[in-house]
Design a protein around this motif. Structure first.
Motif, PDB file in Angstrom:
ATOM      1  N   ARG A 155       0.834  -1.211   0.000  1.00 35.60           N
ATOM      2  CA  ARG A 155       0.000   0.000   0.000  1.00 35.60           C
ATOM      3  C   ARG A 155       0.863   1.252   0.000  1.00 35.60           C
ATOM      4  O   ARG A 155       0.601   2.199  -0.751  1.00 35.60           O
ATOM      5  CB  ARG A 155      -0.935  -0.013   1.219  1.00 35.60           C
ATOM      6  N   ALA A 156       1.906   1.245   0.810  1.00 36.03           N
ATOM      7  CA  ALA A 156       2.793   2.406   0.871  1.00 36.03           C
ATOM      8  C   ALA A 156       3.539   2.621  -0.439  1.00 36.03           C
ATOM      9  O   ALA A 156       3.797   3.759  -0.852  1.00 36.03           O
ATOM     10  CB  ALA A 156       3.789   2.235   2.017  1.00 36.03           C
ATOM     11  N   TYR A 157       3.897   1.523  -1.109  1.00 37.39           N
ATOM     12  CA  TYR A 157       4.603   1.606  -2.390  1.00 37.39           C
ATOM     13  C   TYR A 157       3.769   2.394  -3.394  1.00 37.39           C
ATOM     14  O   TYR A 157       4.292   3.222  -4.141  1.00 37.39           O
ATOM     15  CB  TYR A 157       4.875   0.185  -2.881  1.00 37.39           C
ATOM     16  N   ARG A 158       2.445   2.127  -3.421  1.00 34.61           N
ATOM     17  CA  ARG A 158       1.574   2.859  -4.337  1.00 34.61           C
ATOM     18  C   ARG A 158       1.391   4.307  -3.895  1.00 34.61           C
ATOM     19  O   ARG A 158       1.431   5.221  -4.723  1.00 34.61           O
ATOM     20  CB  ARG A 158       0.212   2.168  -4.427  1.00 34.61           C
ATOM     21  N   TYR A 159       1.204   4.523  -2.609  1.00 35.53           N
ATOM     22  CA  TYR A 159       0.942   5.892  -2.152  1.00 35.53           C
ATOM     23  C   TYR A 159       2.168   6.785  -2.259  1.00 35.53           C
ATOM     24  O   TYR A 159       2.041   7.988  -2.507  1.00 35.53           O
ATOM     25  CB  TYR A 159       0.361   5.894  -0.733  1.00 35.53           C
ATOM     26  N   PHE A 160       3.344   6.223  -2.086  1.00 33.04           N
ATOM     27  CA  PHE A 160       4.542   7.046  -2.265  1.00 33.04           C
ATOM     28  C   PHE A 160       4.606   7.562  -3.696  1.00 33.04           C
ATOM     29  O   PHE A 160       4.968   8.724  -3.937  1.00 33.04           O
ATOM     30  CB  PHE A 160       5.801   6.248  -1.930  1.00 33.04           C
ATOM     31  N   LYS A 161       4.268   6.704  -4.653  1.00 32.48           N
ATOM     32  CA  LYS A 161       4.236   7.162  -6.039  1.00 32.48           C
ATOM     33  C   LYS A 161       3.128   8.193  -6.245  1.00 32.48           C
ATOM     34  O   LYS A 161       3.337   9.250  -6.848  1.00 32.48           O
ATOM     35  CB  LYS A 161       4.033   5.968  -6.983  1.00 32.48           C
ATOM     36  N   LEU A 162       1.933   7.903  -5.768  1.00 30.24           N
ATOM     37  CA  LEU A 162       0.782   8.760  -6.024  1.00 30.24           C
ATOM     38  C   LEU A 162       0.974  10.170  -5.489  1.00 30.24           C
ATOM     39  O   LEU A 162       0.634  11.151  -6.161  1.00 30.24           O
ATOM     40  CB  LEU A 162      -0.478   8.135  -5.421  1.00 30.24           C
ATOM     41  N   VAL A 163       1.535  10.314  -4.275  1.00 31.54           N
ATOM     42  CA  VAL A 163       1.645  11.664  -3.713  1.00 31.54           C
ATOM     43  C   VAL A 163       2.740  12.480  -4.397  1.00 31.54           C
ATOM     44  O   VAL A 163       2.726  13.714  -4.338  1.00 31.54           O
ATOM     45  CB  VAL A 163       1.880  11.645  -2.191  1.00 31.54           C
ATOM     46  N   HIS A 164       3.702  11.816  -5.047  1.00 38.15           N
ATOM     47  CA  HIS A 164       4.740  12.543  -5.772  1.00 38.15           C
ATOM     48  C   HIS A 164       4.385  12.724  -7.247  1.00 38.15           C
ATOM     49  O   HIS A 164       5.039  13.524  -7.935  1.00 38.15           O
ATOM     50  CB  HIS A 164       6.083  11.823  -5.642  1.00 38.15           C
ATOM     51  N   GLN A 165       3.387  12.016  -7.710  1.00 40.50           N
ATOM     52  CA  GLN A 165       2.923  12.205  -9.085  1.00 40.50           C
ATOM     53  C   GLN A 165       1.687  13.089  -9.153  1.00 40.50           C
ATOM     54  O   GLN A 165       1.562  13.915 -10.066  1.00 40.50           O
ATOM     55  CB  GLN A 165       2.620  10.837  -9.707  1.00 40.50           C
ATOM     56  N   ARG A 188      -1.215  15.310   1.249  1.00 38.62           N
ATOM     57  CA  ARG A 188      -0.073  14.460   0.909  1.00 38.62           C
ATOM     58  C   ARG A 188       0.868  14.261   2.088  1.00 38.62           C
ATOM     59  O   ARG A 188       1.451  13.184   2.262  1.00 38.62           O
ATOM     60  CB  ARG A 188       0.695  15.026  -0.292  1.00 38.62           C
ATOM     61  N   TRP A 189       1.063  15.288   2.911  1.00 37.91           N
ATOM     62  CA  TRP A 189       1.987  15.189   4.038  1.00 37.91           C
ATOM     63  C   TRP A 189       1.466  14.211   5.084  1.00 37.91           C
ATOM     64  O   TRP A 189       2.239  13.421   5.648  1.00 37.91           O
ATOM     65  CB  TRP A 189       2.224  16.557   4.657  1.00 37.91           C
ATOM     66  N   SER A 190       0.167  14.226   5.346  1.00 38.56           N
ATOM     67  CA  SER A 190      -0.366  13.296   6.345  1.00 38.56           C
ATOM     68  C   SER A 190      -0.411  11.872   5.789  1.00 38.56           C
ATOM     69  O   SER A 190      -0.309  10.902   6.554  1.00 38.56           O
ATOM     70  CB  SER A 190      -1.751  13.742   6.817  1.00 38.56           C
ATOM     71  N   LYS A 617     -10.110  22.186   0.531  1.00 41.43           N
ATOM     72  CA  LYS A 617      -8.990  21.844   1.400  1.00 41.43           C
ATOM     73  C   LYS A 617      -8.908  20.332   1.575  1.00 41.43           C
ATOM     74  O   LYS A 617      -9.907  19.683   1.914  1.00 41.43           O
ATOM     75  CB  LYS A 617      -9.148  22.509   2.762  1.00 41.43           C
ATOM     76  N   PRO A 618      -7.743  19.738   1.339  1.00 46.31           N
ATOM     77  CA  PRO A 618      -7.625  18.284   1.500  1.00 46.31           C
ATOM     78  C   PRO A 618      -7.775  17.861   2.948  1.00 46.31           C
ATOM     79  O   PRO A 618      -7.463  18.619   3.870  1.00 46.31           O
ATOM     80  CB  PRO A 618      -6.222  17.981   0.968  1.00 46.31           C
ATOM     81  N   LEU A 619      -8.253  16.657   3.144  1.00 44.49           N
ATOM     82  CA  LEU A 619      -8.499  16.142   4.487  1.00 44.49           C
ATOM     83  C   LEU A 619      -7.223  15.578   5.094  1.00 44.49           C
ATOM     84  O   LEU A 619      -6.384  15.015   4.388  1.00 44.49           O
ATOM     85  CB  LEU A 619      -9.554  15.040   4.433  1.00 44.49           C
ATOM     86  N   PRO A 620      -7.060  15.681   6.398  1.00 44.89           N
ATOM     87  CA  PRO A 620      -5.926  15.020   7.042  1.00 44.89           C
ATOM     88  C   PRO A 620      -6.187  13.526   7.175  1.00 44.89           C
ATOM     89  O   PRO A 620      -7.338  13.081   7.223  1.00 44.89           O
ATOM     90  CB  PRO A 620      -5.877  15.692   8.426  1.00 44.89           C
ATOM     91  N   VAL A 621      -5.131  12.740   7.182  1.00 43.09           N
ATOM     92  CA  VAL A 621      -5.246  11.301   7.400  1.00 43.09           C
ATOM     93  C   VAL A 621      -5.023  11.046   8.878  1.00 43.09           C
ATOM     94  O   VAL A 621      -4.002  11.443   9.439  1.00 43.09           O
ATOM     95  CB  VAL A 621      -4.213  10.529   6.555  1.00 43.09           C
ATOM     96  N   GLU A 622      -5.967  10.397   9.494  1.00 41.51           N
ATOM     97  CA  GLU A 622      -5.862  10.123  10.939  1.00 41.51           C
ATOM     98  C   GLU A 622      -5.124   8.828  11.191  1.00 41.51           C
ATOM     99  O   GLU A 622      -5.050   7.965  10.355  1.00 41.51           O
ATOM    100  CB  GLU A 622      -7.263  10.068  11.542  1.00 41.51           C
TER     101      GLU A 622
END
Length: 622
Positions: A155-165, A188-190, A617-622
């Motif tokens: 899951r992190a592998y995909r999200y690392f790409k998605l937030v930088h793309q 993206r930061w959260s 405004k984007p939502l924070p991830v809890e």
């Protein structure tokens, strides 16, 4: 090594995933005790591993096939551009090609959209495991935590790409079993903070000794390092990096059966198919796999993508005759069989002058076995020889002679047909095919060499150039390059070394974007651009109508690409397009269909693209 294990359960899990997502409820009623019933299929470690197999299999799709998605990542950087010059549509003029409603997932255009859809497909598979982990039975907590950790990695592998793309994107951390139309973008930061936490767990529990293609502890560590660097936690990244390279030293001696080849070297050995199969290879940390005669395997087609189009018919002898043929007739001497010597390319991935010349300095890389001065590793068009049989039958003196570049070669042909390339990186024998495009092979996703270069970058951000030089020299001296000193270190040198070592491996666009955000987040002056300080505010430019801004100083990605590429924004054009990029292309457009079908929520569009005016405004991830 168990080559078959990677593919067990792929078809059942694919069918199961379809059933879970289907709208018709009767699809959710398989026969009692059927393997396809989630409660049965996901009731133990074997079933959950099968779901993870779908994640690991799909990682391969980024690198394999004609116009593989990795080309989009490389083209959106300073090391290469799109080389297809015989049609309109390919990603050359980004102001036109990268629009939300464009065809963003096509072999003949771009694979930007592929990264979005495939990213969330991987998230779906990983979330299936996460959601069922407490309902399944395991032999012990170690087995349970290892599977959960591997799912967190995927899951992190995909999200690392998605937030930088794509920047701010919806974050989903659970299984979705019915249609949903109310997604919102998350900050993206959260997202990065959340996946950092998940990767810490994965790095603790996932084992390191796994089959080729499986998620390993070291792979979790590399991704954890990348996330830590994105969040400016350089101390933790260094701590993890040191542990990885201690456990996985670089290969420093020639190995595999290829070591007997006098025309090879350590780099040609390291990037051979044999090396990626060799279980004594300590450097490989994560692979995607494809093996001959195994169900589900695929051809990587690196040679089709990255080798010049020498068989287009436009390679002429100096006296104007057609010079090449592919495939070669049976009586062609081995030395003239260009198809099997180099692969039959079509020049989709056209390297820039920066990559083919600028980074290979005569005083520092003269003996570098990765570079242009080593003719076993790199090939030039002048190394190829005219092999058209009609030349021989007509007693043409150019038969068997080396290519000579025509003085009047067109712009289109110069772009697509005539450039040097890193033969050692992209040559993959393709013996089951008449035309060699690139066959079946495992492929590196992470290697220890990259970890050393990440360590060097961490030390750069910590203002410790001496330690940065030491880390970089571990990679450089292994390849035969001259060691660097602390005085040599800057972000340009670090990126140059990544280009030398990681071409056709790294997500080059993502790495440049990560660095761009790090400059903006830390406020560190960028020495290669006159000490300029970047800011997070308006990192994608001002946006609005006619926002194709081409101004230096707004973000590092744009400045790096434009300053190093000899194509983008330099007036290079042919009859179909001109090579252009703008500041806002640091992030890619979210496909319009994704936004338009999300009827009850709001997925933000990136600044600079139509639709961004409706952002919230984007939502924070809890």
């Amino acid at each position: 090594m168990n080559r078959i294990i990677i593919y067990k359960g792929i078809l059942p899990i694919s069918l199961m995933a379809i059933s879970l997502m289907a709208c018709k409820k009767d699809w959710l009623k398989p026969k009692p005790l059927s393997f396809y019933e989630p409660g049965v299929a996901l009731s133990d470690a074997r079933g959950l591993y099968s779901t993870l197999t779908a994640c690991e299999r799909n990682m391969r799709h980024e690198y394999f096939g004609d116009a593989a998605p990795i080309l989009t990542e490389i083209i959106q950087s300073e090391v290469a551009v799109e080389g297809t010059t015989d049609k309109a549509g390919p990603q050359m003029d980004m102001d036109i090609a990268l629009m939300p409603d464009a065809d963003l997932n096509n072999t003949n255009t771009t694979k930007v959209g592929w990264y979005w859809y495939e990213g969330y497909k991987g998230v779906k598979y990983a979330n299936t495991v996460v959601s069922w982990i407490d309902k399944a039975t395991f032999k012990d907590d170690n087995e349970k935590n290892a599977i959960l950790g591997a799912a967190y990695f995927q899951r992190a592998y995909r999200y690392f790409k998605l937030v930088h793309q794509f920047g701010d994107v919806p974050f989903i951390d659970h299984e979705i079993i019915e249609p949903k139309y109310d997604f919102y973008s998350s900050d993206r930061w959260s997202i990065l903070e959340r996946i950092k936490k998940d990767l810490e767990f994965a790095y603790q529990w996932v084992p390191d000794n796994v089959d080729r293609g499986r998620t390993s502890k070291s792979a979790c560590g590399v991704l954890l390092m990348k996330v830590c660097m994105a969040l400016t936690d350089f101390d933790r990244a260094i701590e993890v990096g040191k542990e990885i390279v201690a456990a996985h030293p670089l290969m420093k001696e020639r190995f595999t059966s290829n070591k007997k080849n006098e025309n090879g070297n350590l780099m040609t050995d390291l990037h051979s198919v044999e090396a990626k199969l060799d279980m004594t290879n300590t450097e490989g940390l994560m692979y995607v796999v494809s093996y001959p005669e195994v169900d589900g395997s695929d051809r990587i087609q690196t040679m089709r993508n990255a080798v010049p189009y020498w068989n287009s018919g436009n390679i002429k002898t100096p006296d104007g005759k057609t010079g090449t043929i592919s495939p070669s007739p049976a009586d062609t001497p081995d030395s003239l069989d260009l198809n099997e010597l180099y692969g039959r390319g079509i020049g989709r991935l056209r390297p820039t002058w920066y990559y083919t010349n600028e980074i290979w300095r005569a005083d520092k890389e003269a003996n570098d076995t990765r570079g242009i001065y080593n003719h076993n590793s790199w090939k030039r068009m002048e190394d190829l020889r005219y092999n058209e049989p009609k030349l021989k039958s007509s007693n043409n003196p150019w038969y068997g002679k080396n290519f000579v570049k025509p003085a009047a070669m067109s712009v289109e042909d110069t772009i697509r047909l005539w450039f040097p390339w890193p033969h050692y990186k992209v040559f993959v024998p393709d013996p089951l095919q008449t035309t060699w495009a690139g066959g079946e092979t495992p492929w590196y996703i992470y290697r220890s060499a990259e970890v050393y270069l990440m360590l060097a970058e961490c030390y750069y951000w910590k203002n410790d150039p001496g330690s940065a030089a030491t880390a970089m020299n571990a990679v450089r001296t292994r390849a035969g390059a001259t060691p660097l000193t602390a005085a040599d270190i800057n972000i340009g040198e670090i990126l140059d070394e990544r280009a030398r070592e990681l071409y056709y491996e790294e997500n080059r666009h993502i790495e440049l974007v990560r660095i761009a955000y790090t400059y903006a987040k830390t406020g560190k002056p960028c020495e290669i651009f006159g000490g300029h300080v970047y800011k997070l505010e308006n990192i994608s430019g001002p946006g609005g109508v006619n926002s194709n801004v081409k101004q230096m100083g707004i973000n590092f990605w744009y400045d790096r690409v434009v300053s190093r590429s000899n194509f983008y924004n330099k007036g290079v054009k042919h009859k179909w397009a001109e090579y252009k990029v703008s500041v806002h292309h640091i992030l890619w457009p979210v496909p319009a269909n994704v936004i338009n079908t999300n009827l009850k929520g709001i997925i933000n569009q990136n600044i600079g693209y139509p639709g961004a005016e409706r952002n919230v405004k984007p939502l924070p991830v809890e």
